[in-house]
Structures are given as C-alpha cells and as structure tokens.
Design an enzyme around this catalytic site. Structure first.
Site, mmCIF file in Angstrom:
data_model
loop_
_atom_site.group_PDB
_atom_site.id
_atom_site.type_symbol
_atom_site.label_atom_id
_atom_site.label_comp_id
_atom_site.label_asym_id
_atom_site.label_seq_id
_atom_site.Cartn_x
_atom_site.Cartn_y
_atom_site.Cartn_z
ATOM 1 C CD GLN A 89 -10.275 -0.882 -0.533
ATOM 2 O OE1 GLN A 89 -10.487 -0.901 0.854
ATOM 3 N NE2 GLN A 89 -9.340 -1.440 -1.223
ATOM 4 C CG HIS A 112 -6.746 -1.133 3.552
ATOM 5 N ND1 HIS A 112 -5.922 -2.318 3.502
ATOM 6 C CD2 HIS A 112 -6.222 -0.619 4.656
ATOM 7 C CE1 HIS A 112 -5.415 -2.420 4.657
ATOM 8 N NE2 HIS A 112 -5.390 -1.545 5.358
ATOM 9 N NE ARG A 172 -4.860 1.053 -1.743
ATOM 10 C CZ ARG A 172 -5.116 -0.253 -2.068
ATOM 11 N NH1 ARG A 172 -4.368 -0.953 -2.681
ATOM 12 N NH2 ARG A 172 -5.879 -0.631 -1.334
ATOM 13 C CD1 TRP A 225 -3.225 -1.048 0.545
ATOM 14 C CD2 TRP A 225 -1.787 -2.496 2.003
ATOM 15 N NE1 TRP A 225 -3.694 -2.375 0.754
ATOM 16 C CE2 TRP A 225 -3.102 -3.231 1.190
ATOM 17 C CE3 TRP A 225 -0.855 -2.772 2.785
ATOM 18 C CZ2 TRP A 225 -3.249 -4.530 1.703
ATOM 19 C CZ3 TRP A 225 -1.089 -4.010 3.306
ATOM 20 C CH2 TRP A 225 -2.326 -5.026 2.536
ATOM 21 C CB ALA A 245 -12.366 -9.548 6.257
ATOM 22 C CB VAL A 298 -7.155 -12.854 5.298
ATOM 23 C CG1 VAL A 298 -8.173 -11.779 5.364
ATOM 24 C CG2 VAL A 298 -6.404 -12.477 3.923
HETATM 25 C C1 FA5 Z 1 -7.133 -4.301 0.089
HETATM 26 O O1 FA5 Z 1 -7.091 -3.022 0.095
HETATM 27 C C2 FA5 Z 1 -7.543 -5.057 1.059
HETATM 28 N N1 FA5 Z 1 -7.794 -4.358 2.472
HETATM 29 C C3 FA5 Z 1 -8.989 -6.072 0.931
HETATM 30 C C4 FA5 Z 1 -9.211 -6.987 1.656
HETATM 31 C C5 FA5 Z 1 -9.849 -6.838 2.693
HETATM 32 C C6 FA5 Z 1 -8.616 -8.252 1.504
HETATM 33 C C7 FA5 Z 1 -10.388 -7.816 3.713
HETATM 34 C C8 FA5 Z 1 -8.945 -8.981 2.692
HETATM 35 C C9 FA5 Z 1 -9.689 -8.952 3.571
HETATM 36 P P1 FA5 Z 1 -6.440 -4.526 -2.600
HETATM 37 O O2 FA5 Z 1 -5.204 -3.634 -2.316
HETATM 38 O O3 FA5 Z 1 -6.229 -5.532 -3.632
HETATM 39 O O4 FA5 Z 1 -6.992 -5.249 -1.284
HETATM 40 O O5 FA5 Z 1 -7.642 -3.429 -2.997
HETATM 41 C C10 FA5 Z 1 -8.790 -4.051 -2.992
HETATM 42 C C11 FA5 Z 1 -9.803 -3.463 -4.038
HETATM 43 O O6 FA5 Z 1 -9.863 -2.056 -4.091
HETATM 44 C C12 FA5 Z 1 -9.269 -3.914 -5.513
HETATM 45 O O7 FA5 Z 1 -9.637 -4.923 -6.001
HETATM 46 C C13 FA5 Z 1 -9.561 -2.713 -6.356
HETATM 47 O O8 FA5 Z 1 -10.965 -3.075 -6.785
HETATM 48 C C14 FA5 Z 1 -9.506 -1.535 -5.469
HETATM 49 N N2 FA5 Z 1 -8.352 -0.797 -5.514
HETATM 50 C C15 FA5 Z 1 -7.206 -0.751 -4.971
HETATM 51 N N3 FA5 Z 1 -6.277 0.094 -5.265
HETATM 52 C C16 FA5 Z 1 -7.235 1.084 -6.117
HETATM 53 C C17 FA5 Z 1 -6.839 2.223 -6.654
HETATM 54 N N4 FA5 Z 1 -5.795 2.859 -6.838
HETATM 55 N N5 FA5 Z 1 -8.019 2.889 -7.594
HETATM 56 C C18 FA5 Z 1 -9.089 2.346 -7.706
HETATM 57 N N6 FA5 Z 1 -9.439 0.996 -7.043
HETATM 58 C C19 FA5 Z 1 -8.426 0.462 -6.199
#
Ligand code: FA5
Length: 324
Positions: free
Chosen positions: A206, A166, A192, A151, A292, A249
């Site tokens: 999210q 997140h 981010r 992140w 989650a 997780v």
């Molecule tokens: C997470 O942020 C984890 N917190 C998700 C999670 C929650 C996992 C609970 C397990 C349990 P990730 O970085 O993959 O995961 O982001 C999750 C979703 O957020 C991605 O699949 C995407 O749809 C969205 N996302 C992430 N970064 C961006 C971005 N810069 N712009 C738009 N959407 C984004």
C-alpha cells in the site's frame, strides 16, 4: 654499409634477453650518439643526389629497427609476466551478461514517490511487525470492536505483535513525533490472513497518504489525488468519491478512478482524519484537520502493466519478470 649496420642491429636485438640489454641496443643504434643517428646526421655533408637515396634508405632502416625493437620489448614483457600461453581469439564474440532490472512494484513505487514528492510530500516509513496499539487502537479501533474484522490479521503468537494489515499505523507513529502542517506518503508491505484471488494476495503493498494542517479539506484531497492520477497515467482522469467506512476517518470514502474509454475502477480507501486519531497522538483536535488515504500499490502496477492476476507479481516467474 647501412645494410651491415641493420644486420648487426637485428642480430643484437635477437640476442637481448631482457629489457636492459634491449635498451642498450637502442642506445647503440638509435640513441643520441647511436650509429644510425650519426649516419642520419652526416647526410647533410653528402651531395643532393646521394642525400636523397641514402636518406631514404637510412630512414627506412631506422623504422625497421624501431619496429623490431618494439616487438622484442613486448615479447620480453610477456615472458616476464608469464601471461597465459594459450591462444586467445580477441575477435571472438563476448558472452552477454544477463542484465538485472527492477521489479514492477519497485518501478511503480518509485514513480508514486516522485509524483507525491513533486507535490511537497515526504516519504516516511514504519515497521512491518507492528503492535496491536498502532495497527488498531491508535486508529480508533479499540479491542473487541467489530471493525477489527475488516482486517484478517496474522498474529505473532505469544509476542503480542502482528504483521501490519495496512500502512495506516505509520500515520499515528508519524504524528506522535511531528506537528502539523505535514504531508507524508508511506509505501510499504502489508499482510492479511485471507484467501487469495486474482486481486487479493496474503502479502501486498500500500501507499498511505496523510496531509494535516489548519484548513486541509476534502476538496484538497480531490485535487491532490486527481493530480496524482493525471501524472501517473499521463492522461486526464475522473475521480469519484463514494461514502465508505473506516474507523479512523470521518467521513470516509472509497475512491474510483476513470480513464477515457475505461470503466470506473475502485482503487483506494480514504477520508478526513477522525478527531479521535488526532486526540490519541496528542493534537488538539479542533485546531487541525486533514485527509488520509491508502492506495493498493499492486493494483496500480496491475493496471499500468495490464497484469490480470496479482499472484503473478510474486511467483518469480521469469517469463513475466523479464518483460520489465
Ligand atoms: C485500508 O487498508 C485502509 N487503511 C485505507 C485507508 C487509509 C482508508 C487511510 C482511509 C484512510 P482497505 O482494506 O480497503 O483499506 O485497503 C486499501 C487498498 O489496499 C484496497 O483498495 C486494495 O487496493 C488494497 N488491498 C487490500 N487488501 C488487499 C489484498 N489482500 N491484496 C492486494 N491488495 C489489497
């Protein structure tokens, strides 16, 4: 005789300068003892033939006087309240007011909330300016852990705070204050520090999901998420879980969704809550288990409305916004 009465009444109405004197004229002719009222009353003493002609004439005059009185009343009122004198065309077409409406992200967020609420989830919230502790440590990502690089974070200089990367920190905040069984979703804005492209923006949204109980399993997760997508897309969908890594997780998975005639699409991260997270919030880890997940809300909106670049959502281009 009746015609004279009429002339007299009309002249007096003309002269009346205010509502009081107009009222007097009314009583004089049309009141209970009014002159015209008496004429109308005496009709019964006339012969049938006379009664017919005189009656007709008297009633006609009565109506006329009433009309003129009414008009004069409006005229007096108008001058009294000094209504604007200019001419008003009441038949001119109105100027249409531009109508406001909700942003696609708001529409999708509300729909997501509704679907999860129908499955017993409550909507929870947390701060966008977060501490290091909740964004990382409480989620099993200690300082100097390489997973922090997953992140790219905006830090608030000198304040020891950050913009949450997140919605997962709300898991820890919520569990600290509530005991299982629990089911929540957390929709919200995330930040981010990364280069943007068609599917990544610096600010995005999210929806976090969390369900904890004594026997909540991965099968429950699949059931809930399948039901969600079925309702969201109004069609049958297939769900595929692929192994993935998130520190909070174990096991973790990436979730792909497939609609009829479409390709598999990666849409969210998920997994079974890590025992360390339970420990941190003060749960006895062996007593509980749960799942989650974190869905990209912007991505849901993009699929739903066929928007091919996430950056379009927040450039405030009316050509796009007016379509919803
Ligand atoms: C997470 O942020 C984890 N917190 C998700 C999670 C929650 C996992 C609970 C397990 C349990 P990730 O970085 O993959 O995961 O982001 C999750 C979703 O957020 C991605 O699949 C995407 O749809 C969205 N996302 C992430 N970064 C961006 C971005 N810069 N712009 C738009 N959407 C984004």
């Amino acid at each position: 005789m009746l015609k004279q009465l009429k002339q007299k009444a009309i002249a007096e109405i003309k002269q009346a300068g205010d509502l009081n004197s107009l009222e007097k004229v009314f009583r004089q002719y049309l009141g209970r003892k009014g002159e015209l009222t008496q004429v109308l009353r005496s009709l019964k003493d006339l012969s049938a033939k006379e009664r017919a002609t005189q009656g007709k004439l008297a009633n006609q005059i009565k109506k006329e006087i009433e009309n003129i009185l009414e008009q004069k009343k409006y005229k007096i009122r108008d001058t009294k309240y000094e209504l604007p004198k200019e001419w008003l065309d009441v038949t001119a077409p109105g100027v249409p007011m531009p109508q406001g409406h909700l942003h696609p992200i708001t529409l999708v967020q509300r729909q997501v909330e509704e679907i999860f609420q129908s499955m017993g989830f409550t909507v929870a919230n947390g701060p966008e300016v977060e501490t290091d502790y909740y964004n990382f440590d409480a989620l099993n990502v200690p300082k100097n852990h390489p997973a922090r690089d997953l992140w790219d974070t905006f830090w608030l200089k000198d304040l020891d705070l950050l913009l949450r990367t997140h919605t997962s920190p709300v898991q820890a905040r919520y569990m600290e204050k509530n005991n299982p069984p629990l089911r929540i979703i957390v929709p919200g804005r995330c930040y981010r520090h990364e280069a943007t492209d068609a599917s990544h923006d610096v600010i995005f949204h999210q929806v976090e999901g969390l369900m904890v109980g004594s026997d909540v399993s991965a099968a429950n997760f699949k059931g809930v998420i399948e039901e969600f997508f079925k309702q969201f897309y109004h069609t049958d969908v297939k769900i595929r879980l692929r192994p993935s890594y998130f520190p909070f997780v174990e096991p973790g998975f990436e979730v792909d969704v497939k609609r009829k005639g479409k390709n598999w699409l990666e849409i969210m991260g998920a997994g079974m809550v890590h025992p360390n997270v339970f420990k941190t919030v003060g749960y006895k880890a062996n007593n509980y288990q749960g799942f989650a997940f974190g869905i990209g809300l912007d991505r849901l909106a993009m699929i739903k409305y066929q928007i091919d670049d996430i950056r379009l959502l927040f450039t405030n281009d009316l050509r796009l916004l007016k379509q919803f």
